[in-house]
Design an enzyme around this catalytic site. Structure first.
Site, mmCIF file in Angstrom:
data_model
loop_
_atom_site.group_PDB
_atom_site.id
_atom_site.type_symbol
_atom_site.label_atom_id
_atom_site.label_comp_id
_atom_site.label_asym_id
_atom_site.label_seq_id
_atom_site.Cartn_x
_atom_site.Cartn_y
_atom_site.Cartn_z
ATOM 1 N N THR A 211 -38.061 15.502 33.421
ATOM 2 C CA THR A 211 -37.259 16.030 34.535
ATOM 3 C C THR A 211 -37.923 17.305 35.061
ATOM 4 O O THR A 211 -38.050 17.496 36.279
ATOM 5 C CB THR A 211 -35.803 16.304 34.072
ATOM 6 O OG1 THR A 211 -35.223 15.060 33.679
ATOM 7 C CG2 THR A 211 -34.975 16.938 35.170
ATOM 8 N N ASN B 233 -37.083 2.425 35.416
ATOM 9 C CA ASN B 233 -36.244 2.611 34.229
ATOM 10 C C ASN B 233 -35.026 1.694 34.270
ATOM 11 O O ASN B 233 -34.378 1.473 33.257
ATOM 12 C CB ASN B 233 -35.783 4.067 34.107
ATOM 13 C CG ASN B 233 -35.178 4.599 35.382
ATOM 14 O OD1 ASN B 233 -35.873 4.740 36.388
ATOM 15 N ND2 ASN B 233 -33.888 4.869 35.362
ATOM 16 N N GLN C 225 -41.609 5.511 32.183
ATOM 17 C CA GLN C 225 -41.348 4.211 31.531
ATOM 18 C C GLN C 225 -42.606 3.349 31.444
ATOM 19 O O GLN C 225 -42.568 2.252 30.885
ATOM 20 C CB GLN C 225 -40.233 3.458 32.263
ATOM 21 C CG GLN C 225 -38.885 4.175 32.267
ATOM 22 C CD GLN C 225 -38.219 4.262 30.891
ATOM 23 O OE1 GLN C 225 -38.584 3.551 29.952
ATOM 24 N NE2 GLN C 225 -37.240 5.149 30.761
ATOM 25 N N SER D 48 -42.906 11.651 29.365
ATOM 26 C CA SER D 48 -41.910 12.262 28.480
ATOM 27 C C SER D 48 -42.143 11.802 27.051
ATOM 28 O O SER D 48 -42.423 10.625 26.810
ATOM 29 C CB SER D 48 -40.515 11.834 28.938
ATOM 30 O OG SER D 48 -39.526 12.377 28.094
ATOM 31 N N HIS E 157 -39.924 11.734 24.394
ATOM 32 C CA HIS E 157 -38.874 11.052 23.618
ATOM 33 C C HIS E 157 -38.712 9.573 23.962
ATOM 34 O O HIS E 157 -37.946 8.865 23.314
ATOM 35 C CB HIS E 157 -37.540 11.807 23.713
ATOM 36 C CG HIS E 157 -36.803 11.703 25.012
ATOM 37 N ND1 HIS E 157 -35.727 10.871 25.175
ATOM 38 C CD2 HIS E 157 -36.963 12.338 26.192
ATOM 39 C CE1 HIS E 157 -35.250 11.008 26.405
ATOM 40 N NE2 HIS E 157 -35.990 11.897 27.048
ATOM 41 N N THR F 283 -43.740 30.412 26.042
ATOM 42 C CA THR F 283 -44.410 30.049 24.785
ATOM 43 C C THR F 283 -44.320 28.542 24.588
ATOM 44 O O THR F 283 -43.250 27.950 24.731
ATOM 45 C CB THR F 283 -43.748 30.790 23.601
ATOM 46 O OG1 THR F 283 -43.837 32.189 23.867
ATOM 47 C CG2 THR F 283 -44.428 30.467 22.285
ATOM 48 N N CYS G 14 -29.049 9.089 32.027
ATOM 49 C CA CYS G 14 -28.697 10.387 32.590
ATOM 50 C C CYS G 14 -27.624 10.229 33.661
ATOM 51 O O CYS G 14 -27.102 11.205 34.158
ATOM 52 C CB CYS G 14 -29.912 11.046 33.224
ATOM 53 S SG CYS G 14 -31.399 10.841 32.279
HETATM 54 N N1 PLP Z 1 -38.093 9.456 34.822
HETATM 55 C C1 PLP Z 1 -37.730 8.257 34.296
HETATM 56 C C2 PLP Z 1 -38.261 7.011 34.926
HETATM 57 C C3 PLP Z 1 -36.885 8.196 33.189
HETATM 58 O O1 PLP Z 1 -36.540 7.001 32.675
HETATM 59 C C4 PLP Z 1 -36.398 9.410 32.639
HETATM 60 C C5 PLP Z 1 -35.420 9.370 31.531
HETATM 61 O O2 PLP Z 1 -34.597 8.475 31.424
HETATM 62 C C6 PLP Z 1 -36.820 10.625 33.196
HETATM 63 C C7 PLP Z 1 -37.664 10.606 34.291
HETATM 64 C C8 PLP Z 1 -36.380 11.937 32.641
HETATM 65 O O3 PLP Z 1 -37.005 12.176 31.396
HETATM 66 P P1 PLP Z 1 -36.563 13.375 30.461
HETATM 67 O O4 PLP Z 1 -35.402 12.877 29.654
HETATM 68 O O5 PLP Z 1 -37.758 13.689 29.622
HETATM 69 O O6 PLP Z 1 -36.197 14.505 31.344
#
Ligand code: PLP
Length: 377
Positions: A72, A148, A178, A198, A200, A236, A320
């Site tokens: 994000t 996603n 993704q 990302s 995670h 940092t 989200c």
């Molecule tokens: N972009 C896409 C396509 C995602 O699937 C996601 C999370 O679901 C994000 C951005 C946001 O990632 P983060 O959770 O690292 O902010």
């Protein structure tokens, strides 16, 4: 209770080796990488090694990677810093993740000419549709690599060509969250300027992301402060997150190369084949890691709760934005409200297997058949 976890597009379990590395940099090599003594310099060196590793997966070089707090942030960084002098028009798709879409809406509210391109009914952005919107004043374009919501893959290389033909100086950003580690990606071949990822989503920790910024694209800093990361993003560094990100991504990429996601996806497709009240959203080129299924007249959240009662965790769409009732992305593909409201998202990781997919598909059939019987009474 142990679950069958099929919501990997929302997040993944931190891999064992990533967790080990994380603990090591929290407890042993905990030094501030900006300090001047030898153990701190070693941490700094290790951060560079991680940047090289992440870059290697993208066909980039380590200096082109900026570590961020999440994708994000990477997406916000791209929008805030990529639109030079706030001049010219901006093109984004309506199938973007909220972290891109809301950046575009913010620009629009500031009076910037933002143009939205819809995917076709198969869930893809067509280069000719982008070409129709672009002109010599197009300054910034952001198109998602792999959805996603549906797992469909956009032909970024052709889309970039279509944009640059109209506006050679336009900056092209791509949300690769993704796609990263799942689809072999070479950012140089794609011809893009920025790419967000990302940790995670690939077995790393939440709160760690990265942004590829093409060498030579000199952007202002997104976060001002102590001059870390060559003054491109102050603060940092999240050493534990960064170090575990590199390990997790390499592991995930290797596991993905031996994993046939389409085999699991097909189990669901076959289970519901021929049922006119069931729709698989998105067809053609896709990663296989995500399947979006809609059940006419049913409600996604009730189906998902039914699955949870049977020990299977699935998503409702973007994690989200589960509170947003109508699904923007499905709507933009032309999926009707009656189908969209009955949608769930199932997403895999290389840790899932065929037996889990069969169990989940059987459960999904049983639950949705039962719900239909109940509704017809
Ligand atoms: N972009 C896409 C396509 C995602 O699937 C996601 C999370 O679901 C994000 C951005 C946001 O990632 P983060 O959770 O690292 O902010």
């Amino acid at each position: 209770m142990s679950y069958i976890y099929l919501d990997n597009a929302a997040t993944t379990q931190v891999s064992e080796s990533a967790a080990k590395v994380m603990l090591h940099y929290a407890r042993e090599e905990f030094y501030n990488p900006s300090a001047g003594y030898a153990p701190a310099l070693e941490v700094r060196k290790q951060i560079k090694r991680s940047a090289n590793e992440i870059a290697g997966i993208l066909g980039a070089s380590g200096e082109e990677i900026i570590f961020t707090s999440c994708a994000t942030e990477s997406n916000n960084h791209a929008f805030s810093c990529g639109i030079k002098n706030k001049k010219g028009n901006v093109i984004v798709s309506s199938m973007e993740h909220a972290s891109v879409y809301e950046c575009a809406m913010r620009l629009k509210s500031k009076g910037i000419d933002v143009r939205f391109v819809n995917p076709d009914s198969s869930g893809h952005i067509l280069p000719e549709d982008i070409a129709a919107l672009a002109d010599s004043n197009t300054a910034f374009v952001s198109i998602i690599h792999c959805s996603n919501e549906t797992g469909t893959i956009n032909d970024i290389q052709e889309i970039v060509k279509a944009v640059k033909k109209k506006s050679p100086s336009a900056i092209f950003h791509c949300d690769g969250v993704q796609a990263f580690c799942k689809i072999p990606t070479d950012v140089k071949k794609l011809g893009i300027d920025m790419y967000s990822v990302s940790a995670h989503k690939v077995g790393g920790m939440k709160g760690t992301g990265a942004l590829y910024v093409r060498k030579g694209l000199n952007l202002p800093a997104f976060i001002a402060g102590g001059g870390q990361q060559e003054s491109r993003r102050a603060g940092t560094e999240n050493v534990c997150g960064i170090m575990s990100f590199a390990i997790a991504a390499t592991e995930y990429r290797n596991a993905a190369s031996n994993f046939n996601a389409h085999e699991l996806r097909d189990i669901f497709i076959q289970k519901f084949a021929g049922d006119e009240k069931v729709k698989i959203n998105g067809s053609g080129t896709d990663s296989g890691y995500v399947i979006s299924i809609s059940f006419l007249g049913l409600r996604g959240e009730i189906i998902a709760h039914g699955m949870e009662d049977k020990g299977i965790l699935v998503g409702l769409g973007s994690a989200c934005s589960t509170h947003i009732r109508s699904n923007r992305v499905l709507g933009s593909m032309g999926v009707s409200k009656e189908f969209a409201e009955g949608s769930i998202r199932i997403s895999f990781s290389p840790h899932n297997n065929t037996a889990e997919a069969i169990t989940a598909a059987d459960a999904l059939k049983e639950i949705t058949d039962e719900l239909r019987v109940r509704m017809s009474r």
